[in-house]
Scaffold this active site. Structure first.
Site, PDB file in Angstrom:
ATOM      1  N   GLY A 182       9.372  24.088  31.824  1.00  0.00           N
ATOM      2  CA  GLY A 182       9.912  25.260  30.979  1.00  0.00           C
ATOM      3  C   GLY A 182      10.901  25.202  30.138  1.00  0.00           C
ATOM      4  O   GLY A 182      11.552  25.969  30.053  1.00  0.00           O
TER       5      GLY A 182
ATOM      6  N   GLN B 107       6.653  20.167  27.383  1.00  0.00           N
ATOM      7  CA  GLN B 107       5.287  20.610  27.175  1.00  0.00           C
ATOM      8  C   GLN B 107       4.489  19.837  26.337  1.00  0.00           C
ATOM      9  O   GLN B 107       3.152  19.865  26.387  1.00  0.00           O
ATOM     10  CB  GLN B 107       5.141  22.304  26.471  1.00  0.00           C
ATOM     11  CG  GLN B 107       4.002  22.832  25.910  1.00  0.00           C
ATOM     12  CD  GLN B 107       4.053  24.301  25.536  1.00  0.00           C
ATOM     13  OE1 GLN B 107       5.044  24.545  25.164  1.00  0.00           O
ATOM     14  NE2 GLN B 107       2.966  24.406  24.889  1.00  0.00           N
TER      15      GLN B 107
ATOM     16  N   ASP C 132       1.208  20.063  30.127  1.00  0.00           N
ATOM     17  CA  ASP C 132       0.639  21.312  29.439  1.00  0.00           C
ATOM     18  C   ASP C 132      -0.068  22.041  30.281  1.00  0.00           C
ATOM     19  O   ASP C 132      -1.059  21.713  30.869  1.00  0.00           O
ATOM     20  CB  ASP C 132      -0.236  20.923  28.079  1.00  0.00           C
ATOM     21  CG  ASP C 132      -0.463  22.230  27.292  1.00  0.00           C
ATOM     22  OD1 ASP C 132      -0.807  23.309  28.005  1.00  0.00           O
ATOM     23  OD2 ASP C 132      -0.820  21.963  26.155  1.00  0.00           O
TER      24      ASP C 132
ATOM     25  N   ILE D 145       7.756  29.405  32.706  1.00  0.00           N
ATOM     26  CA  ILE D 145       6.639  29.123  31.689  1.00  0.00           C
ATOM     27  C   ILE D 145       5.931  30.534  31.372  1.00  0.00           C
ATOM     28  O   ILE D 145       5.653  31.156  32.230  1.00  0.00           O
ATOM     29  CB  ILE D 145       5.872  28.045  32.142  1.00  0.00           C
ATOM     30  CG1 ILE D 145       6.468  26.537  32.133  1.00  0.00           C
ATOM     31  CG2 ILE D 145       4.706  28.165  31.077  1.00  0.00           C
ATOM     32  CD1 ILE D 145       5.415  25.720  32.734  1.00  0.00           C
TER      33      ILE D 145
ATOM     34  N   TYR E 235       6.385  44.395  24.880  1.00  0.00           N
ATOM     35  CA  TYR E 235       6.199  43.506  25.693  1.00  0.00           C
ATOM     36  C   TYR E 235       4.707  43.370  25.928  1.00  0.00           C
ATOM     37  O   TYR E 235       4.074  42.395  26.100  1.00  0.00           O
ATOM     38  CB  TYR E 235       6.922  43.746  26.935  1.00  0.00           C
ATOM     39  CG  TYR E 235       7.216  42.722  27.796  1.00  0.00           C
ATOM     40  CD1 TYR E 235       7.863  41.509  27.331  1.00  0.00           C
ATOM     41  CD2 TYR E 235       6.649  42.657  29.040  1.00  0.00           C
ATOM     42  CE1 TYR E 235       7.906  40.470  28.243  1.00  0.00           C
ATOM     43  CE2 TYR E 235       6.961  41.246  29.945  1.00  0.00           C
ATOM     44  CZ  TYR E 235       7.710  40.180  29.504  1.00  0.00           C
ATOM     45  OH  TYR E 235       7.729  39.289  30.239  1.00  0.00           O
TER      46      TYR E 235
ATOM     47  N   LYS F 265       2.825  39.548  33.702  1.00  0.00           N
ATOM     48  CA  LYS F 265       3.738  39.212  34.345  1.00  0.00           C
ATOM     49  C   LYS F 265       3.450  40.028  35.915  1.00  0.00           C
ATOM     50  O   LYS F 265       3.785  39.687  36.933  1.00  0.00           O
ATOM     51  CB  LYS F 265       5.266  39.866  34.081  1.00  0.00           C
ATOM     52  CG  LYS F 265       5.590  39.065  32.797  1.00  0.00           C
ATOM     53  CD  LYS F 265       5.992  37.675  33.445  1.00  0.00           C
ATOM     54  CE  LYS F 265       7.065  36.715  32.341  1.00  0.00           C
ATOM     55  NZ  LYS F 265       7.203  35.328  32.807  1.00  0.00           N
TER      56      LYS F 265
ATOM     57  N   ILE G 179      17.248  37.743  27.956  1.00  0.00           N
ATOM     58  CA  ILE G 179      18.319  36.666  27.621  1.00  0.00           C
ATOM     59  C   ILE G 179      17.705  36.125  26.206  1.00  0.00           C
ATOM     60  O   ILE G 179      16.491  35.984  26.163  1.00  0.00           O
ATOM     61  CB  ILE G 179      18.444  35.573  28.638  1.00  0.00           C
ATOM     62  CG1 ILE G 179      19.010  36.021  29.990  1.00  0.00           C
ATOM     63  CG2 ILE G 179      19.213  34.182  27.959  1.00  0.00           C
ATOM     64  CD1 ILE G 179      18.720  35.155  31.082  1.00  0.00           C
TER      65      ILE G 179
HETATM   66  P1  NAD Z   1      11.873  29.278  26.677  1.00  0.00           P
HETATM   67  O1  NAD Z   1      10.856  29.621  25.383  1.00  0.00           O
HETATM   68  O2  NAD Z   1      13.039  28.595  26.559  1.00  0.00           O
HETATM   69  O3  NAD Z   1      10.611  28.771  27.840  1.00  0.00           O
HETATM   70  C1  NAD Z   1       9.574  28.984  27.940  1.00  0.00           C
HETATM   71  C2  NAD Z   1       8.815  27.787  28.001  1.00  0.00           C
HETATM   72  O4  NAD Z   1       7.515  27.824  28.552  1.00  0.00           O
HETATM   73  C3  NAD Z   1       8.883  26.717  27.183  1.00  0.00           C
HETATM   74  O5  NAD Z   1       9.750  25.540  27.630  1.00  0.00           O
HETATM   75  C4  NAD Z   1       7.652  26.248  26.709  1.00  0.00           C
HETATM   76  O6  NAD Z   1       7.481  24.806  26.421  1.00  0.00           O
HETATM   77  C5  NAD Z   1       6.833  26.513  27.996  1.00  0.00           C
HETATM   78  N1  NAD Z   1       5.661  26.861  27.734  1.00  0.00           N
HETATM   79  C6  NAD Z   1       4.507  27.690  26.996  1.00  0.00           C
HETATM   80  N2  NAD Z   1       3.244  27.491  26.971  1.00  0.00           N
HETATM   81  C7  NAD Z   1       3.252  25.925  27.801  1.00  0.00           C
HETATM   82  C8  NAD Z   1       2.135  25.240  28.256  1.00  0.00           C
HETATM   83  N3  NAD Z   1       1.013  25.546  27.747  1.00  0.00           N
HETATM   84  N4  NAD Z   1       2.556  24.355  28.788  1.00  0.00           N
HETATM   85  C9  NAD Z   1       3.539  24.017  29.519  1.00  0.00           C
HETATM   86  N5  NAD Z   1       4.907  24.728  29.234  1.00  0.00           N
HETATM   87  C10 NAD Z   1       4.741  25.704  28.520  1.00  0.00           C
HETATM   88  O7  NAD Z   1      12.120  30.741  27.024  1.00  0.00           O
HETATM   89  P2  NAD Z   1      12.654  31.552  28.397  1.00  0.00           P
HETATM   90  O8  NAD Z   1      13.144  32.812  28.112  1.00  0.00           O
HETATM   91  O9  NAD Z   1      13.663  30.394  28.963  1.00  0.00           O
HETATM   92  O10 NAD Z   1      11.375  31.497  29.288  1.00  0.00           O
HETATM   93  C11 NAD Z   1      11.373  31.125  30.722  1.00  0.00           C
HETATM   94  C12 NAD Z   1      10.598  32.153  31.459  1.00  0.00           C
HETATM   95  O11 NAD Z   1      11.527  33.224  31.625  1.00  0.00           O
HETATM   96  C13 NAD Z   1       9.367  32.928  30.975  1.00  0.00           C
HETATM   97  O12 NAD Z   1       8.541  32.872  32.242  1.00  0.00           O
HETATM   98  C14 NAD Z   1       9.768  33.937  30.536  1.00  0.00           C
HETATM   99  O13 NAD Z   1       8.794  35.126  30.646  1.00  0.00           O
HETATM  100  C15 NAD Z   1      10.933  34.317  31.765  1.00  0.00           C
HETATM  101  N6  NAD Z   1      11.831  35.633  31.262  1.00  0.00           N
HETATM  102  C16 NAD Z   1      12.618  35.393  30.253  1.00  0.00           C
HETATM  103  C17 NAD Z   1      13.280  36.577  29.716  1.00  0.00           C
HETATM  104  C18 NAD Z   1      14.320  36.368  28.554  1.00  0.00           C
HETATM  105  O14 NAD Z   1      14.767  37.473  28.443  1.00  0.00           O
HETATM  106  N7  NAD Z   1      14.485  35.204  28.002  1.00  0.00           N
HETATM  107  C19 NAD Z   1      13.366  37.594  30.968  1.00  0.00           C
HETATM  108  C20 NAD Z   1      12.768  37.671  31.767  1.00  0.00           C
HETATM  109  C21 NAD Z   1      11.944  36.637  32.056  1.00  0.00           C
END
Ligand code: NAD
Length: 260
Positions: free
Chosen positions: A13, A40, A64, A92, A156, A163, A192
């Site tokens: 991710g 990815q 992926d 992810i 959301y 989730k 974030i």
């Molecule tokens: P981000 O966009 O940096 O990371 C999301 C990642 O998911 C990306 O690197 C993307 O390449 C990967 N991804 C999506 N589809 C994919 C696939 N088919 N195969 C492989 N990888 C895939 O954003 P983030 O905010 O760092 O998200 C990371 C995690 O944190 C997620 O699960 C997100 O729901 C969770 N999260 C984020 C927040 C926030 O506010 N940013 C809050 C709570 C939870």
């Protein structure tokens, strides 16, 4: 104190330096872990190769999670470098952008529902399925979740049920992996600003609201999440599994703080 000294952890991710998994990698590395990374698709390969160098890692593999073949191939390739390892970070999630706004009932589609559950929840157990035999005893699996699993967060939408599914997945997996002392936990992160979160309508508004009402009056950052993830990957947390830890400045305990 190198609490994860020489533990081999696979990071998924990672898209860029704003990804939560970047903050996690930073912290794990700081406390002694050896890291491997997935990306990815080819578009981000070079970026991830560069980031991996900063963590002294030359293990950067494609995956992926929408494809079992891709996941299986990831672990075939990883095995050439690491025969066994000590856990992975699942960071992810995906849902179609047009479903992350407005009235949930109107915007959700069967296709979007299935995709978001498959990428954001099933992928956790899919990864575990294909690497189970490579995981050392006392390994740790950590995923990222959000309060939208437990309560309604405007916009959301379909990610909420996805989730919730992920959090149930954590519990079922923890139950069946516990025998080998492998632990599965989730971190429920406060909002974030990242690539993924910027696709949610009004995300900026959400951030400023959050800062006003959260007990610690802070905006959580990926370093805060990295600290918790490092604890969860370390033996300091060896009695904890099937847990969702909120790293959100206490936001989840509040109700009417704006009325004060
Ligand atoms: P981000 O966009 O940096 O990371 C999301 C990642 O998911 C990306 O690197 C993307 O390449 C990967 N991804 C999506 N589809 C994919 C696939 N088919 N195969 C492989 N990888 C895939 O954003 P983030 O905010 O760092 O998200 C990371 C995690 O944190 C997620 O699960 C997100 O729901 C969770 N999260 C984020 C927040 C926030 O506010 N940013 C809050 C709570 C939870």
């Amino acid at each position: 104190m190198n609490i994860v000294n020489k533990k081999k952890i696979l990071i998924t991710g990672l898209s860029n330096k704003y990804s939560i998994s970047f903050g996690i990698a930073n912290c794990l590395y700081k406390y002694g872990a050896k890291l491997a990374f997935t990306y990815q698709n080819e578009k981000i390969k070079n970026k991830i190769l560069k980031i991996a160098q900063d963590f002294n890692s030359d293990i950067v593999l494609p995956c992926d999670v929408s494809s079992d073949e891709s996941i299986q191939n990831l672990f075939i390739q990883l095995k050439k470098k690491w025969k066994t390892f000590d856990g992975f970070i699942h960071s992810i999630a995906y849902a179609p952008t047009e479903e992350l706004k407005d009235d949930y009932i109107n915007t959700v589609t069967r296709k979007g529902f299935i995709i978001s559950h498959s990428i954001s929840s099933y992928s956790l157990v899919a990864l575990a399925k294909f690497c189970r035999n490579m995981l050392n005893p006392y390994s740790s699996i950590v995923t990222l979740t959000y309060l939208g699993a437990e309560r309604v967060v405007p916009n959301y939408n379909v990610m909420g049920p996805a989730k919730a599914s992920l959090e149930a997945n954590v519990k079922y997996m923890a139950n069946y992996m516990g025998e080998k002392n492998i632990r599965v936990n989730g971190i429920s992160s406060g909002p974030i600003k990242t690539l993924a979160s910027s696709r949610i309508k009004n995300f900026r508004k959400m951030l400023s609201f959050y800062k006003n009402v959260t007990p610690l009056k802070i905006i959580i950052n990926s370093e805060d999440i990295g600290n918790c993830a490092t604890f969860l990957c370390s033996d300091l947390s060896k009695g904890i599994t099937g847990e969702i830890i909120h790293v959100d400045g206490g936001f989840h305990i509040t109700t009417m703080n704006l009325l004060e």
